[in-house]
Design a protein around this motif. Structure first.
Motif, short mmCIF file in Angstrom:
data_model
loop_
_atom_site.label_atom_id
_atom_site.label_comp_id
_atom_site.label_asym_id
_atom_site.label_seq_id
_atom_site.Cartn_x
_atom_site.Cartn_y
_atom_site.Cartn_z
N GLY A 1 0.79 -1.22 0.00
CA GLY A 1 0.00 0.00 0.00
C GLY A 1 0.82 1.27 0.00
O GLY A 1 0.31 2.34 -0.34
N LEU A 2 2.08 1.16 0.36
CA LEU A 2 2.95 2.35 0.35
C LEU A 2 3.50 2.58 -1.06
O LEU A 2 3.57 1.66 -1.87
CB LEU A 2 4.10 2.17 1.34
N PRO A 3 3.92 3.83 -1.33
CA PRO A 3 4.47 4.11 -2.67
C PRO A 3 5.85 3.50 -2.86
O PRO A 3 6.61 3.32 -1.91
CB PRO A 3 4.52 5.64 -2.71
N VAL A 4 6.12 3.22 -4.12
CA VAL A 4 7.40 2.63 -4.51
C VAL A 4 8.18 3.63 -5.35
O VAL A 4 7.62 4.28 -6.23
CB VAL A 4 7.19 1.36 -5.37
N MET A 5 9.47 3.75 -5.06
CA MET A 5 10.36 4.47 -5.97
C MET A 5 11.71 3.77 -5.97
O MET A 5 12.37 3.66 -4.95
CB MET A 5 10.56 5.93 -5.61
N LEU A 6 12.09 3.29 -7.14
CA LEU A 6 13.39 2.66 -7.33
C LEU A 6 14.24 3.57 -8.21
O LEU A 6 13.80 4.01 -9.27
CB LEU A 6 13.23 1.29 -8.00
N ASN A 7 15.45 3.82 -7.73
CA ASN A 7 16.30 4.81 -8.40
C ASN A 7 17.09 4.23 -9.56
O ASN A 7 17.57 3.08 -9.50
CB ASN A 7 17.28 5.42 -7.40
N GLY B 1 0.61 -0.21 -13.44
CA GLY B 1 0.62 0.76 -12.35
C GLY B 1 1.97 1.42 -12.14
O GLY B 1 2.09 2.39 -11.39
N PHE B 2 3.01 0.89 -12.79
CA PHE B 2 4.34 1.50 -12.68
C PHE B 2 4.51 2.58 -13.75
O PHE B 2 3.97 2.47 -14.84
CB PHE B 2 5.43 0.44 -12.88
N ASP C 1 22.81 -3.03 -11.62
CA ASP C 1 23.01 -4.17 -10.73
C ASP C 1 21.71 -4.78 -10.22
O ASP C 1 21.72 -5.86 -9.65
CB ASP C 1 23.87 -3.75 -9.53
N GLY C 2 20.61 -4.08 -10.40
CA GLY C 2 19.32 -4.60 -9.97
C GLY C 2 18.95 -4.17 -8.57
O GLY C 2 19.81 -3.94 -7.72
N THR C 3 17.65 -4.04 -8.33
CA THR C 3 17.10 -3.72 -7.01
C THR C 3 16.06 -4.78 -6.66
O THR C 3 15.10 -4.98 -7.42
CB THR C 3 16.44 -2.34 -6.98
N GLN C 4 16.29 -5.44 -5.55
CA GLN C 4 15.32 -6.43 -5.07
C GLN C 4 14.25 -5.70 -4.28
O GLN C 4 14.55 -5.03 -3.28
CB GLN C 4 16.01 -7.46 -4.19
N LEU C 5 13.02 -5.80 -4.73
CA LEU C 5 11.89 -5.18 -4.03
C LEU C 5 11.13 -6.26 -3.27
O LEU C 5 10.72 -7.26 -3.85
CB LEU C 5 10.95 -4.49 -5.02
N ALA D 1 2.16 -0.09 -3.50
CA ALA D 1 2.79 -1.40 -3.74
C ALA D 1 1.83 -2.54 -3.42
O ALA D 1 1.03 -2.47 -2.48
CB ALA D 1 4.04 -1.53 -2.88
N GLN D 2 1.95 -3.59 -4.22
CA GLN D 2 1.18 -4.82 -3.98
C GLN D 2 2.15 -5.96 -3.68
O GLN D 2 3.32 -5.91 -4.08
CB GLN D 2 0.38 -5.18 -5.25
#
Lengths: 112, 111
Positions: free
Chosen positions: B16-22, B61-62, B103-107, B80-81
Protein backbone atom coordinates in the motif's frame (compact mmCIF):
# COMPACT_ATOMS: atom_id res chain seq x y z
CA UNK A 1 4.09 -18.38 -30.47
CA UNK A 2 7.14 -19.99 -28.86
CA UNK A 3 9.46 -17.74 -26.95
CA UNK A 4 13.23 -17.95 -26.78
CA UNK A 5 14.29 -21.52 -26.16
CA UNK A 6 17.46 -22.33 -24.27
CA UNK A 7 18.99 -25.75 -23.75
CA UNK A 8 20.06 -27.34 -21.55
CA UNK A 9 18.17 -25.79 -18.65
CA UNK A 10 20.66 -27.20 -16.19
CA UNK A 11 24.20 -28.41 -16.70
CA UNK A 12 26.74 -29.67 -14.21
CA UNK A 13 30.26 -29.92 -15.50
CA UNK A 14 33.61 -30.74 -13.97
CA UNK A 15 36.32 -28.15 -13.69
CA UNK A 16 38.33 -28.04 -16.90
CA UNK A 17 35.61 -29.51 -19.09
CA UNK A 18 33.82 -27.79 -21.93
CA UNK A 19 30.23 -26.55 -21.81
CA UNK A 20 28.09 -25.58 -24.78
CA UNK A 21 24.81 -23.73 -24.38
CA UNK A 22 22.21 -23.34 -27.11
CA UNK A 23 19.71 -20.64 -27.84
CA UNK A 24 16.87 -20.59 -30.37
CA UNK A 25 15.59 -17.02 -30.82
CA UNK A 26 12.05 -16.06 -31.62
CA UNK A 27 11.42 -16.55 -35.30
CA UNK A 28 11.95 -13.33 -37.22
CA UNK A 29 14.01 -11.62 -34.57
CA UNK A 30 17.22 -10.26 -36.00
CA UNK A 31 19.17 -9.60 -32.80
CA UNK A 32 20.40 -12.16 -30.27
CA UNK A 33 22.00 -11.21 -26.97
CA UNK A 34 23.83 -13.31 -24.38
CA UNK A 35 24.03 -12.36 -20.70
CA UNK A 36 25.42 -13.98 -17.58
CA UNK A 37 23.50 -13.63 -14.34
CA UNK A 38 24.92 -14.10 -10.85
CA UNK A 39 23.83 -12.82 -7.49
CA UNK A 40 27.03 -10.83 -7.11
CA UNK A 41 27.36 -9.36 -10.62
CA UNK A 42 23.73 -9.17 -11.68
CA UNK A 43 23.06 -9.25 -15.43
CA UNK A 44 26.35 -8.97 -17.29
CA UNK A 45 26.38 -8.35 -21.02
CA UNK A 46 28.49 -10.87 -22.91
CA UNK A 47 27.89 -10.51 -26.62
CA UNK A 48 25.33 -9.86 -29.30
CA UNK A 49 24.58 -10.64 -32.92
CA UNK A 50 22.50 -8.86 -35.50
CA UNK A 51 21.43 -10.74 -38.62
CA UNK A 52 23.83 -13.49 -37.51
CA UNK A 53 26.85 -11.17 -37.57
CA UNK A 54 28.76 -10.54 -34.34
CA UNK A 55 28.37 -6.89 -33.41
CA UNK A 56 29.79 -6.50 -29.93
CA UNK A 57 31.60 -9.10 -27.85
CA UNK A 58 33.14 -6.68 -25.41
CA UNK A 59 31.70 -8.53 -22.41
CA UNK A 60 33.15 -11.90 -23.30
CA UNK A 61 36.09 -13.25 -21.32
CA UNK A 62 38.42 -13.62 -24.27
CA UNK A 63 40.37 -16.72 -23.53
CA UNK A 64 37.75 -19.37 -22.85
CA UNK A 65 34.43 -18.01 -24.07
CA UNK A 66 33.21 -17.99 -27.63
CA UNK A 67 29.82 -17.47 -29.27
CA UNK A 68 28.53 -18.22 -32.71
CA UNK A 69 25.38 -17.81 -34.70
CA UNK A 70 25.67 -20.14 -37.68
CA UNK A 71 22.10 -19.55 -38.84
CA UNK A 72 19.13 -17.38 -37.93
CA UNK A 73 17.53 -20.09 -35.84
CA UNK A 74 20.20 -20.72 -33.27
CA UNK A 75 23.19 -19.37 -31.41
CA UNK A 76 25.69 -21.16 -29.20
CA UNK A 77 27.83 -20.06 -26.29
CA UNK A 78 30.84 -22.26 -25.65
CA UNK A 79 32.98 -22.19 -22.53
CA UNK A 80 36.23 -24.08 -22.66
CA UNK A 81 38.10 -25.30 -19.62
CA UNK A 82 35.27 -24.32 -17.28
CA UNK A 83 36.13 -22.88 -13.90
CA UNK A 84 34.02 -22.63 -10.73
CA UNK A 85 33.66 -18.87 -11.27
CA UNK A 86 31.85 -19.61 -14.53
CA UNK A 87 28.93 -20.98 -12.52
CA UNK A 88 25.97 -18.77 -13.35
CA UNK A 89 22.70 -18.60 -15.20
CA UNK A 90 23.35 -17.81 -18.85
CA UNK A 91 20.49 -15.94 -20.45
CA UNK A 92 19.81 -15.55 -24.13
CA UNK A 93 17.49 -12.85 -25.43
CA UNK A 94 16.24 -11.97 -28.87
CA UNK A 95 14.85 -8.76 -30.22
CA UNK A 96 13.01 -7.67 -33.33
CA UNK A 97 14.17 -4.06 -33.30
CA UNK A 98 17.08 -4.11 -30.89
CA UNK A 99 15.04 -2.45 -28.16
CA UNK A 100 12.72 -4.83 -26.34
CA UNK A 101 14.53 -7.99 -25.27
CA UNK A 102 12.68 -11.28 -24.93
CA UNK A 103 14.58 -13.56 -22.61
CA UNK A 104 14.72 -17.32 -22.50
CA UNK A 105 14.42 -19.24 -19.24
CA UNK A 106 18.20 -19.47 -19.03
CA UNK A 107 20.76 -22.24 -18.71
CA UNK A 108 22.03 -22.80 -15.19
CA UNK A 109 25.66 -23.89 -15.32
CA UNK A 110 27.32 -25.37 -12.27
CA UNK A 111 31.03 -26.11 -12.38
CA UNK A 112 32.22 -28.49 -9.70
CA UNK B 1 31.27 5.83 -21.36
CA UNK B 2 27.79 4.40 -20.96
CA UNK B 3 26.69 3.17 -17.55
CA UNK B 4 23.63 2.55 -15.43
CA UNK B 5 23.54 2.92 -11.66
CA UNK B 6 20.97 1.52 -9.29
CA UNK B 7 21.91 2.60 -5.80
CA UNK B 8 19.59 0.36 -3.82
CA UNK B 9 20.28 -3.32 -3.68
CA UNK B 10 17.26 -4.06 -1.54
CA UNK B 11 14.08 -2.12 -0.91
CA UNK B 12 11.60 -3.40 1.65
CA UNK B 13 8.24 -1.77 2.20
CA UNK B 14 4.72 -2.41 3.35
CA UNK B 15 1.86 -3.14 0.99
CA UNK B 16 0.00 0.00 0.00
CA UNK B 17 2.95 2.35 0.35
CA UNK B 18 4.47 4.11 -2.67
CA UNK B 19 7.40 2.63 -4.51
CA UNK B 20 10.36 4.47 -5.97
CA UNK B 21 13.39 2.66 -7.33
CA UNK B 22 16.30 4.81 -8.40
CA UNK B 23 18.09 4.67 -11.72
CA UNK B 24 20.68 7.09 -13.06
CA UNK B 25 22.71 6.78 -16.20
CA UNK B 26 25.57 8.11 -18.25
CA UNK B 27 25.22 7.98 -21.97
CA UNK B 28 27.29 9.21 -24.86
CA UNK B 29 24.25 9.09 -27.11
CA UNK B 30 20.62 10.09 -26.90
CA UNK B 31 19.53 7.84 -24.04
CA UNK B 32 17.01 5.04 -24.38
CA UNK B 33 16.16 3.51 -21.00
CA UNK B 34 14.22 0.45 -19.89
CA UNK B 35 12.95 -1.20 -16.75
CA UNK B 36 12.86 -4.99 -16.63
CA UNK B 37 11.27 -7.09 -13.90
CA UNK B 38 12.28 -10.60 -12.91
CA UNK B 39 10.08 -12.66 -10.63
CA UNK B 40 11.51 -15.62 -8.76
CA UNK B 41 12.49 -18.48 -11.07
CA UNK B 42 11.36 -16.57 -14.14
CA UNK B 43 13.11 -14.78 -16.98
CA UNK B 44 13.43 -10.98 -16.97
CA UNK B 45 10.58 -9.24 -18.79
CA UNK B 46 10.22 -5.72 -20.08
CA UNK B 47 8.18 -3.56 -17.75
CA UNK B 48 8.44 -0.24 -19.58
CA UNK B 49 10.72 1.85 -21.74
CA UNK B 50 11.39 5.51 -22.31
CA UNK B 51 9.91 7.39 -25.20
CA UNK B 52 11.33 10.32 -27.07
CA UNK B 53 8.06 12.18 -27.47
CA UNK B 54 7.64 13.18 -23.82
CA UNK B 55 5.10 10.48 -23.12
CA UNK B 56 5.33 8.97 -19.69
CA UNK B 57 5.47 5.20 -20.04
CA UNK B 58 3.18 3.25 -17.75
CA UNK B 59 2.54 -0.43 -17.21
CA UNK B 60 0.86 -2.40 -14.44
CA UNK B 61 0.62 0.76 -12.35
CA UNK B 62 4.34 1.50 -12.68
CA UNK B 63 5.61 4.60 -14.42
CA UNK B 64 8.95 6.26 -15.05
CA UNK B 65 9.96 9.61 -16.46
CA UNK B 66 13.17 10.22 -18.33
CA UNK B 67 14.83 13.35 -16.95
CA UNK B 68 17.78 14.25 -19.11
CA UNK B 69 18.72 17.15 -16.84
CA UNK B 70 19.40 14.79 -13.95
CA UNK B 71 20.17 11.70 -16.06
CA UNK B 72 17.53 9.72 -14.23
CA UNK B 73 14.76 7.24 -15.02
CA UNK B 74 13.33 6.36 -11.61
CA UNK B 75 10.59 3.74 -11.39
CA UNK B 76 7.50 4.66 -9.38
CA UNK B 77 4.19 3.22 -8.30
CA UNK B 78 1.65 4.85 -6.05
CA UNK B 79 0.71 1.77 -4.05
CA UNK B 80 2.79 -1.40 -3.74
CA UNK B 81 1.18 -4.82 -3.98
CA UNK B 82 2.49 -8.11 -2.66
CA UNK B 83 2.82 -9.36 -6.22
CA UNK B 84 5.27 -6.54 -7.00
CA UNK B 85 7.96 -8.36 -5.02
CA UNK B 86 10.65 -9.06 -7.61
CA UNK B 87 14.05 -8.05 -8.92
CA UNK B 88 13.99 -4.85 -10.97
CA UNK B 89 16.66 -3.92 -13.48
CA UNK B 90 17.19 -0.58 -15.11
CA UNK B 91 18.82 -0.87 -18.54
CA UNK B 92 20.35 1.44 -21.12
CA UNK B 93 20.79 1.06 -24.84
CA UNK B 94 24.32 2.23 -25.37
CA UNK B 95 26.91 2.39 -28.09
CA UNK B 96 26.73 -0.27 -30.75
CA UNK B 97 23.09 -0.67 -29.66
CA UNK B 98 24.12 -3.09 -26.95
CA UNK B 99 21.77 -3.14 -23.97
CA UNK B 100 23.34 -3.34 -20.57
CA UNK B 101 21.83 -3.49 -17.14
CA UNK B 102 22.29 -1.97 -13.72
CA UNK B 103 23.01 -4.17 -10.73
CA UNK B 104 19.32 -4.60 -9.97
CA UNK B 105 17.10 -3.72 -7.01
CA UNK B 106 15.32 -6.43 -5.07
CA UNK B 107 11.89 -5.18 -4.03
CA UNK B 108 10.22 -6.95 -1.12
CA UNK B 109 6.65 -5.98 -0.31
CA UNK B 110 5.36 -7.13 3.06
CA UNK B 111 1.74 -7.38 4.25
Amino acid sequence: NAGVIQTPRHKVTGKGQEATLWCEPISGHSAVFWYRQTIVQGLEFLTYFRNQAPIDDSGMPKERFSAQMPNQSHSTLKIQSTQPQDSAVYLCASSLTGNTLYFGEGSRLIVV
Amino acid sequence: GDSVTQTEGLVTLTEGLPVMLNCTYQSTYSPFLFWYVQHLNEAPKLLLKSFTDNKRPEHQGFHATLHKSSSSFHLQKSSAQLSDSALYYCALRGSNNRIFFGDGTQLVVKP
